[in-house]
Write a protein that holds these residues in place. Structure first.
Motif, PDB file in Angstrom:
ATOM      1  N   ALA A  40       0.865  -1.128   0.091  1.00 17.83           N
ATOM      2  CA  ALA A  40       0.026   0.200   0.003  1.00 17.83           C
ATOM      3  C   ALA A  40       0.900   1.241   0.187  1.00 17.83           C
ATOM      4  O   ALA A  40       0.378   2.206  -0.667  1.00 17.83           O
ATOM      5  N   VAL A  41       2.076   1.114   0.706  1.00 13.74           N
ATOM      6  CA  VAL A  41       2.919   2.338   0.740  1.00 13.74           C
ATOM      7  C   VAL A  41       4.336   1.666   0.352  1.00 13.74           C
ATOM      8  O   VAL A  41       4.622   0.342   0.515  1.00 13.74           O
ATOM      9  N   THR A  42       5.591   2.731   0.209  1.00 17.23           N
ATOM     10  CA  THR A  42       6.584   1.906   0.103  1.00 17.23           C
ATOM     11  C   THR A  42       7.179   1.623   1.494  1.00 17.23           C
ATOM     12  O   THR A  42       6.682   2.076   2.553  1.00 17.23           O
ATOM     13  N   MET A  43       8.120   0.666   1.680  1.00 14.91           N
ATOM     14  CA  MET A  43       8.397   0.110   2.927  1.00 14.91           C
ATOM     15  C   MET A  43       9.032   1.152   3.737  1.00 14.91           C
ATOM     16  O   MET A  43      10.014   1.908   3.320  1.00 14.91           O
ATOM     17  N   ALA A  44       8.810   1.260   4.890  1.00 10.91           N
ATOM     18  CA  ALA A  44       9.357   2.278   5.915  1.00 10.91           C
ATOM     19  C   ALA A  44      10.753   2.150   6.037  1.00 10.91           C
ATOM     20  O   ALA A  44      11.099   0.724   6.330  1.00 10.91           O
ATOM     21  N   TRP A  45      11.918   3.071   6.262  1.00 14.49           N
ATOM     22  CA  TRP A  45      12.923   2.706   6.809  1.00 14.49           C
ATOM     23  C   TRP A  45      13.799   1.586   5.954  1.00 14.49           C
ATOM     24  O   TRP A  45      14.356   0.911   6.721  1.00 14.49           O
ATOM     25  N   ASP A  46      13.505   1.630   4.753  1.00 16.47           N
ATOM     26  CA  ASP A  46      14.078   0.436   4.052  1.00 16.47           C
ATOM     27  C   ASP A  46      15.329   0.702   3.378  1.00 16.47           C
ATOM     28  O   ASP A  46      15.557   1.373   2.510  1.00 16.47           O
ATOM     29  N   HIS A  47      16.394   0.289   4.209  1.00 14.95           N
ATOM     30  CA  HIS A  47      17.868   0.377   4.010  1.00 14.95           C
ATOM     31  C   HIS A  47      18.526  -0.752   3.856  1.00 14.95           C
ATOM     32  O   HIS A  47      18.465  -1.888   4.861  1.00 14.95           O
ATOM     33  N   GLY A  76      14.304  -2.423  13.161  1.00 14.23           N
ATOM     34  CA  GLY A  76      13.555  -2.029  11.960  1.00 14.23           C
ATOM     35  C   GLY A  76      13.987  -3.415  11.057  1.00 14.23           C
ATOM     36  O   GLY A  76      13.811  -4.512  11.493  1.00 14.23           O
ATOM     37  N   LEU A  77      14.593  -3.187   9.813  1.00 18.45           N
ATOM     38  CA  LEU A  77      14.713  -4.194   8.935  1.00 18.45           C
ATOM     39  C   LEU A  77      16.086  -4.800   8.779  1.00 18.45           C
ATOM     40  O   LEU A  77      16.274  -5.620   8.073  1.00 18.45           O
ATOM     41  N   GLY A  78      16.847  -4.311   9.976  1.00 17.25           N
ATOM     42  CA  GLY A  78      17.926  -5.232  10.372  1.00 17.25           C
ATOM     43  C   GLY A  78      19.255  -4.770   9.708  1.00 17.25           C
ATOM     44  O   GLY A  78      20.134  -5.325  10.047  1.00 17.25           O
ATOM     45  N   ALA A  79      19.669  -3.765   8.947  1.00 17.28           N
ATOM     46  CA  ALA A  79      20.830  -3.364   8.372  1.00 17.28           C
ATOM     47  C   ALA A  79      21.678  -3.129   9.541  1.00 17.28           C
ATOM     48  O   ALA A  79      22.987  -3.504   9.288  1.00 17.28           O
ATOM     49  N   GLY A  80      21.348  -2.266  10.293  1.00 15.63           N
ATOM     50  CA  GLY A  80      22.446  -2.043  11.541  1.00 15.63           C
ATOM     51  C   GLY A  80      22.777  -3.030  12.470  1.00 15.63           C
ATOM     52  O   GLY A  80      23.964  -3.333  12.440  1.00 15.63           O
ATOM     53  N   ALA A  81      21.724  -3.997  12.687  1.00 14.77           N
ATOM     54  CA  ALA A  81      22.289  -4.989  13.323  1.00 14.77           C
ATOM     55  C   ALA A  81      23.008  -6.073  12.632  1.00 14.77           C
ATOM     56  O   ALA A  81      24.011  -6.501  13.103  1.00 14.77           O
ATOM     57  N   GLU A  82      22.832  -6.392  11.478  1.00 15.13           N
ATOM     58  CA  GLU A  82      23.771  -7.085  10.404  1.00 15.13           C
ATOM     59  C   GLU A  82      25.317  -6.624  10.352  1.00 15.13           C
ATOM     60  O   GLU A  82      26.177  -7.037  10.669  1.00 15.13           O
TER      61      GLU A  82
END
Length: 222
Positions: A40-47, A76-82
């Motif tokens: 419905a919208v672009t994915m939030a904080w999608d990095h 969020g989607l995990g980039a920082g954790a990775e």
């Protein structure tokens, strides 16, 4: 004829304001991620890459997490954790949104990160003062200012003795009218992280890779 999804930032404002009117300052996060998952919208904080100020900090300090524990707040989607796990830390990444955590796991199927659904205000007791590195990026500023001290206090309580906290938050502009999200921080507000036994090591005002002006602050528990 297909149409492009709406930009998530506009939907974030609508959902946040509706949630706040109901007295629920955090309910909009899952709604926003779910809207992104549905298209419905672009994915939030999608990095796909970690925040530039986090990457610069770990690179400049040659940070080595071997034998240490780290936690990424509001991952969020995990980039920082990775990124943090790639430095050798046994890393936990948690977020309030089940959709965000499900997406992080699906995007990183071979990850060593322990991705968890968790509420910053109701964390497991055994997480208290248990992490050698705590990374907090934009979670505090995503919540209303009347929750600022509570939010900062919950983050600070994760830092183990001898551990470090890296906090990255937007700088509140002089003409900020108080509406949000987000609710960027003043100098005094970023200094709140110095509470509960933490000592400030560094505080910088920097431009990040996206052109935003942020605080990057490092604290340690002696």
């Amino acid at each position: 004829m297909s149409t492009e999804p709406r930009r998530w930032q506009t939907e974030a404002d609508r959902l946040a304001n509706a949630s706040l009117e109901k007295g629920d300052p955090t309910g909009w996060f899952e709604q926003l991620y779910a809207a992104g998952e549905s298209g419905a919208v672009t994915m939030a904080w999608d990095h796909s890459e970690p925040h530039s100020l986090l990457a610069d900090w770990t690179n400049a300090g040659a940070v080595d997490g071997t034998g240490k524990r780290a936690v990424v707040v509001g991952c969020g989607l995990g980039a920082g954790a990775e990124h943090v796990a790639g430095l050798g830390f046994a890393t936990t990444g948690f977020d309030l949104s089940p959709t965000a955590i499900r997406t992080a796991k699906s995007r990183n199927p071979e990850s060593s990160v322990d991705f968890r659904v968790a509420d910053l205000f109701e964390l497991p007791d055994d997480w208290r003062r248990s992490f050698d590195l705590v990374v907090e990026i934009y979670t505090v500023q995503a919540l209303p200012r009347d929750l600022r001290e509570q939010t900062v206090g919950a983050v600070v309580d994760l830092v183990a003795p001898g551990g470090a906290l890296l906090a990255i938050q937007g700088v509140r502009a002089p003409d900020d009218d108080g509406s949000g999200p987000p609710w960027p921080l003043t100098r005094d507000e970023i200094e709140l992280f110095s509470g509960s036994g933490l000592r400030r090591v560094a505080l910088e005002k920097l431009r990040d890779a996206q052109g935003f002006t942020d605080w990057r602050a490092e604290f340690t528990r002696g």
